[in-house]
Write a protein that holds these residues in place. Structure first.
Motif, short mmCIF file in Angstrom:
data_model
loop_
_atom_site.label_atom_id
_atom_site.label_comp_id
_atom_site.label_asym_id
_atom_site.label_seq_id
_atom_site.Cartn_x
_atom_site.Cartn_y
_atom_site.Cartn_z
N PHE A 197 4.57 -74.34 38.26
CA PHE A 197 4.45 -74.24 37.06
C PHE A 197 5.60 -75.06 37.13
N ASP A 198 5.56 -75.67 35.26
CA ASP A 198 6.27 -76.53 34.98
C ASP A 198 8.45 -75.29 34.87
N LEU A 199 9.44 -76.68 34.79
CA LEU A 199 10.55 -76.02 34.82
C LEU A 199 11.51 -75.65 32.85
N LYS A 200 10.49 -75.06 32.13
CA LYS A 200 10.66 -75.42 31.22
C LYS A 200 10.20 -73.76 30.40
N GLU A 201 11.00 -73.39 28.73
CA GLU A 201 10.41 -72.38 27.84
C GLU A 201 10.18 -73.22 26.14
N PHE A 202 9.50 -72.46 25.45
CA PHE A 202 9.08 -73.21 24.24
C PHE A 202 8.97 -73.02 23.46
N TRP A 203 8.84 -73.51 21.77
CA TRP A 203 8.31 -72.31 21.35
C TRP A 203 7.41 -72.94 20.37
N HIS A 204 6.68 -72.65 19.66
CA HIS A 204 5.14 -73.48 18.42
C HIS A 204 5.36 -72.82 16.96
N VAL A 205 5.39 -73.80 16.21
CA VAL A 205 5.06 -73.98 15.17
C VAL A 205 3.95 -74.28 14.91
N PHE A 219 15.46 -70.87 9.35
CA PHE A 219 14.90 -72.01 11.15
C PHE A 219 13.16 -71.96 10.43
N LYS A 220 13.14 -70.81 9.97
CA LYS A 220 11.93 -71.38 9.00
C LYS A 220 11.81 -72.21 8.20
N ASP A 221 12.49 -72.35 7.42
CA ASP A 221 12.84 -73.89 5.88
C ASP A 221 12.58 -75.06 6.84
N THR A 222 13.84 -75.01 7.60
CA THR A 222 14.49 -76.38 8.84
C THR A 222 12.96 -76.96 9.64
N PHE A 223 12.10 -75.70 10.10
CA PHE A 223 11.40 -76.05 11.27
C PHE A 223 9.35 -76.63 9.86
N LEU A 224 9.32 -75.90 9.11
CA LEU A 224 8.45 -76.41 8.00
C LEU A 224 8.27 -77.56 7.53
#
Length: 316
Positions: free
Chosen positions: A97-105, A131-136
């Motif tokens: 497996f890859d050595l990472k974690e992530f978040w999806h929008v 967080f929401k306003d920034t990533f949208l």
């Protein structure tokens, strides 16, 4: 003696030139995609203050305790929204497996939209104000930059400049916040991201200045891709490769582990996987299949192809 190919041979262009000299810009970009599947773009129009804010919020999220982050795991979605934990995603055909974690929008859709059955609602962490306003806002900026690049690709392919506009309208595009943790002990056969090709149409990547990103050349060598701070790395995904019958390359790439003097540094990046809309049928464009030959791949809808590939990389 043959010259050693370096990442300098990957086109590095200013998006401002797309308006100043559209033909020259499209040709330089397109030939880089034919040869390497990659290009680097500066002056892309995504505000630096927005990038800086998003990067800081991404670091804040990944610094949260694991039990907090795991509140945002959404079973059965293939990681399409919210959090995917460390050690889950695995490159196609790989055991480690890859050595990472992530978040999806993902894309925000109104009530009653025809794609709501295949495009889930976003989730947002309560722990990070704004967080929401920034990533949208960042999602929207990525969307706009991506369409400009697709117009240049359309010119290179000698189809109508607006050909891609409808194909990606309400596309199932995903923005990923990526964290590759610092490495304090041997990782065995695991690396930060195993060799893979992207599933989507094109990928726009911010935050790849920390070394590690490499692409595989046609003759099988790995070369580094080294953008400057704030520049976008662009690469072709499998969907566009299929659409062009292999003319534009979806190139194998990876993120290798850091050199010993950088092992204590985490790596963060933010790729935007620009997708066709779910009902778009991917089949070879006219003129891309030589006379008397069959297309390399049969037609398939964007959504069907996505599901097939998510199973291959163990996200579904």
């Amino acid at each position: 003696m043959t010259d050693v190919i370096t990442s300098d041979t990957v086109a590095s262009v200013s998006l401002n030139d797309a308006d100043k000299d559209p033909a020259a810009f499209s040709n330089e970009l397109g030939h880089s995609f034919v040869e390497y599947g990659f290009a680097i773009i500066r002056d892309h129009g995504i505000p630096q203050h927005l990038i800086d804010r998003a990067e800081e919020m991404s670091k804040q999220f990944f610094a949260l305790p694991d039990e907090v982050k795991k509140k945002y795991l959404i079973p059965g979605t293939g990681g399409a929204r919210g959090y995917t934990a460390f050690g889950v995603e695995t490159a196609k055909g790989a055991d480690a497996f890859d050595l990472k974690e992530f978040w999806h929008v993902g894309r925000e859709l109104p009530a009653g939209h025809k794609f709501r059955d295949v495009m889930a609602d976003n989730v947002w962490p309560d722990e990070i104000p704004g967080f929401k306003d920034t990533f949208l806002a960042l999602y929207s900026a990525f969307d706009e930059a991506g369409l400009k690049i697709l117009r240049a690709i359309a010119r290179f392919l000698k189809v109508d400049e607006e050909y891609f506009t409808d194909t990606v309208r309400d596309g199932n595009s995903v923005m990923r916040l990526l964290h590759y943790p610092a490495q304090k002990e041997p990782t065995g056969s695991h690396i930060r991201a195993g060799a893979h090709e992207d599933i989507n149409t094109i990928t726009l990547l911010l935050g790849a200045e920390e070394a590690g990103l490499e692409l595989k050349t046609k003759d099988g060598r790995w070369i580094p891709v080294s953008p400057k701070a704030g520049e976008l790395v662009i690469n072709i995904g499998d969907m566009l490769q299929r659409l062009t019958n292999g003319y534009l390359r979806s190139t194998s790439h990876r993120v290798v582990n850091p050199a010993p003097d950088r092992a204590s540094h985490a790596r963060y990046s933010m790729p935007f996987f620009l997708h066709f809309r779910p009902d778009f049928v991917i089949e070879a464009l006219p003129g891309t299949v030589p006379a008397g030959e069959q297309a390399k791949w049969p037609p398939i809808s964007s959504h069907e192809y996505l599901q097939e590939r998510l199973r291959e990389i163990k996200l579904k």
